[in-house]
Scaffold this active site. Sequence first.
Site, PDB file in Angstrom:
ATOM      1  N   HIS A   1      -1.083  -7.797  -2.423  1.00 26.60           N
ATOM      2  CA  HIS A   1       0.290  -7.674  -2.935  1.00 26.60           C
ATOM      3  C   HIS A   1       0.323  -7.038  -4.329  1.00 26.60           C
ATOM      4  O   HIS A   1      -0.621  -7.151  -5.106  1.00 26.60           O
ATOM      5  CB  HIS A   1       0.948  -9.061  -2.988  1.00 26.60           C
ATOM      6  CG  HIS A   1       0.247 -10.006  -3.934  1.00 26.60           C
ATOM      7  ND1 HIS A   1      -0.845 -10.759  -3.548  1.00 26.60           N
ATOM      8  CD2 HIS A   1       0.445 -10.283  -5.247  1.00 26.60           C
ATOM      9  CE1 HIS A   1      -1.272 -11.458  -4.583  1.00 26.60           C
ATOM     10  NE2 HIS A   1      -0.512 -11.196  -5.635  1.00 26.60           N
TER      11      HIS A   1
ATOM     12  N   TYR B   1       0.596  -0.931 -14.394  1.00 26.02           N
ATOM     13  CA  TYR B   1      -0.076  -1.046 -13.089  1.00 26.02           C
ATOM     14  C   TYR B   1      -1.555  -0.719 -13.228  1.00 26.02           C
ATOM     15  O   TYR B   1      -2.423  -1.441 -12.719  1.00 26.02           O
ATOM     16  CB  TYR B   1       0.620  -0.093 -12.110  1.00 26.02           C
ATOM     17  CG  TYR B   1      -0.072   0.094 -10.776  1.00 26.02           C
ATOM     18  CD1 TYR B   1       0.107  -0.824  -9.748  1.00 26.02           C
ATOM     19  CD2 TYR B   1      -0.876   1.212 -10.532  1.00 26.02           C
ATOM     20  CE1 TYR B   1      -0.512  -0.641  -8.519  1.00 26.02           C
ATOM     21  CE2 TYR B   1      -1.501   1.402  -9.307  1.00 26.02           C
ATOM     22  CZ  TYR B   1      -1.311   0.479  -8.300  1.00 26.02           C
ATOM     23  OH  TYR B   1      -1.934   0.668  -7.084  1.00 26.02           O
TER      24      TYR B   1
ATOM     25  N   THR C   1      -3.442  -3.524 -14.716  1.00 21.63           N
ATOM     26  CA  THR C   1      -3.712  -4.644 -13.796  1.00 21.63           C
ATOM     27  C   THR C   1      -4.855  -4.288 -12.842  1.00 21.63           C
ATOM     28  O   THR C   1      -5.655  -5.151 -12.480  1.00 21.63           O
ATOM     29  CB  THR C   1      -2.472  -5.048 -12.960  1.00 21.63           C
ATOM     30  OG1 THR C   1      -2.106  -3.987 -12.058  1.00 21.63           O
ATOM     31  CG2 THR C   1      -1.283  -5.390 -13.841  1.00 21.63           C
TER      32      THR C   1
ATOM     33  N   SER D   1       7.313   2.385  -0.507  1.00 20.28           N
ATOM     34  CA  SER D   1       7.473   2.156  -1.952  1.00 20.28           C
ATOM     35  C   SER D   1       6.759   3.229  -2.765  1.00 20.28           C
ATOM     36  O   SER D   1       7.287   3.718  -3.764  1.00 20.28           O
ATOM     37  CB  SER D   1       6.961   0.763  -2.334  1.00 20.28           C
ATOM     38  OG  SER D   1       5.569   0.682  -2.157  1.00 20.28           O
TER      39      SER D   1
HETATM   40  N1  NAP Z   1       0.668   3.027  -1.569  1.00 18.02           N
HETATM   41  C1  NAP Z   1      -0.188   3.633  -2.385  1.00 18.02           C
HETATM   42  O1  NAP Z   1      -0.075   4.835  -2.658  1.00 18.02           O
HETATM   43  C2  NAP Z   1      -1.319   2.870  -2.997  1.00 18.02           C
HETATM   44  C3  NAP Z   1      -2.271   3.583  -3.749  1.00 18.02           C
HETATM   45  C4  NAP Z   1      -3.328   2.889  -4.325  1.00 18.02           C
HETATM   46  C5  NAP Z   1      -3.425   1.521  -4.143  1.00 18.02           C
HETATM   47  N2  NAP Z   1      -2.482   0.856  -3.424  1.00 18.02           N
HETATM   48  C6  NAP Z   1      -2.597  -0.595  -3.323  1.00 18.02           C
HETATM   49  O2  NAP Z   1      -2.392  -1.033  -2.003  1.00 18.02           O
HETATM   50  C7  NAP Z   1      -1.763  -2.318  -2.004  1.00 18.02           C
HETATM   51  C8  NAP Z   1      -0.530  -2.293  -1.132  1.00 18.02           C
HETATM   52  O3  NAP Z   1       0.327  -1.260  -1.578  1.00 18.02           O
HETATM   53  P1  NAP Z   1       1.638  -0.874  -0.758  1.00 18.02           P
HETATM   54  O4  NAP Z   1       1.992   0.525  -1.096  1.00 18.02           O
HETATM   55  O5  NAP Z   1       1.463  -1.252   0.674  1.00 18.02           O
HETATM   56  O6  NAP Z   1       2.716  -1.854  -1.427  1.00 18.02           O
HETATM   57  P2  NAP Z   1       4.215  -2.201  -0.949  1.00 18.02           P
HETATM   58  O7  NAP Z   1       4.553  -1.446   0.296  1.00 18.02           O
HETATM   59  O8  NAP Z   1       5.092  -2.036  -2.134  1.00 18.02           O
HETATM   60  O9  NAP Z   1       4.117  -3.745  -0.568  1.00 18.02           O
HETATM   61  C9  NAP Z   1       3.956  -4.708  -1.556  1.00 18.02           C
HETATM   62  C10 NAP Z   1       3.871  -6.072  -0.894  1.00 18.02           C
HETATM   63  O10 NAP Z   1       3.775  -7.069  -1.918  1.00 18.02           O
HETATM   64  C11 NAP Z   1       4.813  -8.032  -1.729  1.00 18.02           C
HETATM   65  N3  NAP Z   1       5.250  -8.539  -3.040  1.00 18.02           N
HETATM   66  C12 NAP Z   1       5.943  -7.878  -4.000  1.00 18.02           C
HETATM   67  N4  NAP Z   1       6.181  -8.675  -5.043  1.00 18.02           N
HETATM   68  C13 NAP Z   1       5.648  -9.887  -4.736  1.00 18.02           C
HETATM   69  C14 NAP Z   1       5.609 -11.145  -5.408  1.00 18.02           C
HETATM   70  N5  NAP Z   1       6.181 -11.314  -6.605  1.00 18.02           N
HETATM   71  N6  NAP Z   1       4.994 -12.182  -4.798  1.00 18.02           N
HETATM   72  C15 NAP Z   1       4.431 -12.020  -3.568  1.00 18.02           C
HETATM   73  N7  NAP Z   1       4.440 -10.863  -2.893  1.00 18.02           N
HETATM   74  C16 NAP Z   1       5.047  -9.807  -3.466  1.00 18.02           C
HETATM   75  C17 NAP Z   1       5.896  -7.288  -0.989  1.00 18.02           C
HETATM   76  O11 NAP Z   1       6.675  -8.138  -0.179  1.00 18.02           O
HETATM   77  P3  NAP Z   1       8.008  -8.904  -0.653  1.00 18.02           P
HETATM   78  O12 NAP Z   1       8.900  -7.880  -1.291  1.00 18.02           O
HETATM   79  O13 NAP Z   1       8.552  -9.453   0.625  1.00 18.02           O
HETATM   80  O14 NAP Z   1       7.560  -9.976  -1.589  1.00 18.02           O
HETATM   81  C18 NAP Z   1       5.071  -6.400  -0.065  1.00 18.02           C
HETATM   82  O15 NAP Z   1       4.681  -7.122   1.075  1.00 18.02           O
HETATM   83  C19 NAP Z   1      -1.488  -2.648  -3.473  1.00 18.02           C
HETATM   84  O16 NAP Z   1      -2.491  -3.464  -3.994  1.00 18.02           O
HETATM   85  C20 NAP Z   1      -1.520  -1.283  -4.126  1.00 18.02           C
HETATM   86  O17 NAP Z   1      -1.863  -1.349  -5.494  1.00 18.02           O
HETATM   87  C21 NAP Z   1      -1.438   1.498  -2.859  1.00 18.02           C
END
Ligand code: NAP
Length: 288
Positions: free
Chosen positions: A120, A183, A186, A222
């Site tokens: 998350h 970000y 973190t 997102s």
């Molecule tokens: N997408 C990319 O380009 C990318 C690149 C590099 C790394 N990553 C990493 O991959 C992972 C997933 O990314 P993603 O793009 O799939 O993210 P995402 O689509 O934004 O999803 C984020 C998730 O975290 C939950 N969340 C948000 N705030 C929260 C809180 N306060 N407490 C508990 N849960 C919470 C959200 O659900 P709710 O809103 O229901 O809480 C959602 O399930 C992350 O660690 C990100 O850093 C992503």
Amino acid sequence: MQMFGKLLVVITGLSAALVALMWRDTFEPESLRGVRVLVTGASTGIGEQMAYVYARFGAQIVITARREAVLKQVAEKCQELGAQKVLYIPADMAVPTDPERVVRFAAEELGGLDYLVLNHIGPSPFAMWDGDADHTRWLMQVNFLSYIQMTSSAMPVLKKSGGAIIAVSSIAGKLCTPFVAPYTATKFALNGFFGSVQQELAMQRANVSVTICMLGLIDTKSAMDKVKGYTTMPAYPATDAALEIIKAGATRQKEFFYPWFGHLLCLARDLFPSARDWFIQNSYTYEP
Ligand SMILES: NC(=O)c1ccc[n+]([C@@H]2O[C@H](COP(=O)([O-])OP(=O)(O)OC[C@H]3O[C@@H](n4cnc5c(N)ncnc54)[C@H](OP(=O)(O)O)[C@@H]3O)[C@@H](O)[C@H]2O)c1
Ligand SMILES: *[C@@H]1O[C@H](CO)[C@@H](O)[C@H](O)[C@H]1NC(C)=O
């Protein structure tokens, strides 16, 4: 000359063998049947896709995020895809007591834990840093401290099961990236913490693996909404990222890069700093 020719053949052969060794797929799908998994941030994006991958492999899954209604839908789909068991628990990782509550729930309901998949992230603006320290403090709790808290509560059960932690990080955990300074902080924190824990677990000969995942740009809603208009960098599919992360965790890799060329960027990081900064800054469009 003949000697040199032979040497060249040997070197080429050895390199090919090394590449083959590095690329060999040792993943056994059967190893995930019935495993007990907790996936965070599983209501959408990569976390949701990871839940579906584990479901197809027949795992027992607990998913968590804040939005209960969405979790319920993801859980239903996991059931349809073949999960042995699926439960969901709404929680807000900004609340300091929630991380432990979620781990306790998962370990009790599943009777232990084999995989703790930390994924998350809290929403954070895609913009030049505006001096807001409070947002960074909040994001540190959501993206970093809650990971530590969950690791802390899960470690005893993971030691018992010979389990694994998968920490979903980013290339931004290795390379300083503009527009996402809090970000990036973190993710560097995560890489530092889990890197140290890896060393300690190895020194203690504890049978718990930690896989740190460095992801590039992935096509989740997102992420795409944020970078739209700012970059022409290619985005890679969340479905594939999810599968590869799970394979890396199952084969107990220490570091995992997706897409693979992220590894090259990290290797170049300290060798060619000027080229690195030029490349990073010119990957975005920005008018001051
Ligand atoms: N997408 C990319 O380009 C990318 C690149 C590099 C790394 N990553 C990493 O991959 C992972 C997933 O990314 P993603 O793009 O799939 O993210 P995402 O689509 O934004 O999803 C984020 C998730 O975290 C939950 N969340 C948000 N705030 C929260 C809180 N306060 N407490 C508990 N849960 C919470 C959200 O659900 P709710 O809103 O229901 O809480 C959602 O399930 C992350 O660690 C990100 O850093 C992503
Ligand atoms: C460590 O855990 C893995 C996965 O649970 C298991 O396959 C392996 O046999 C364990 N190794 C030892 C030395 O206990």
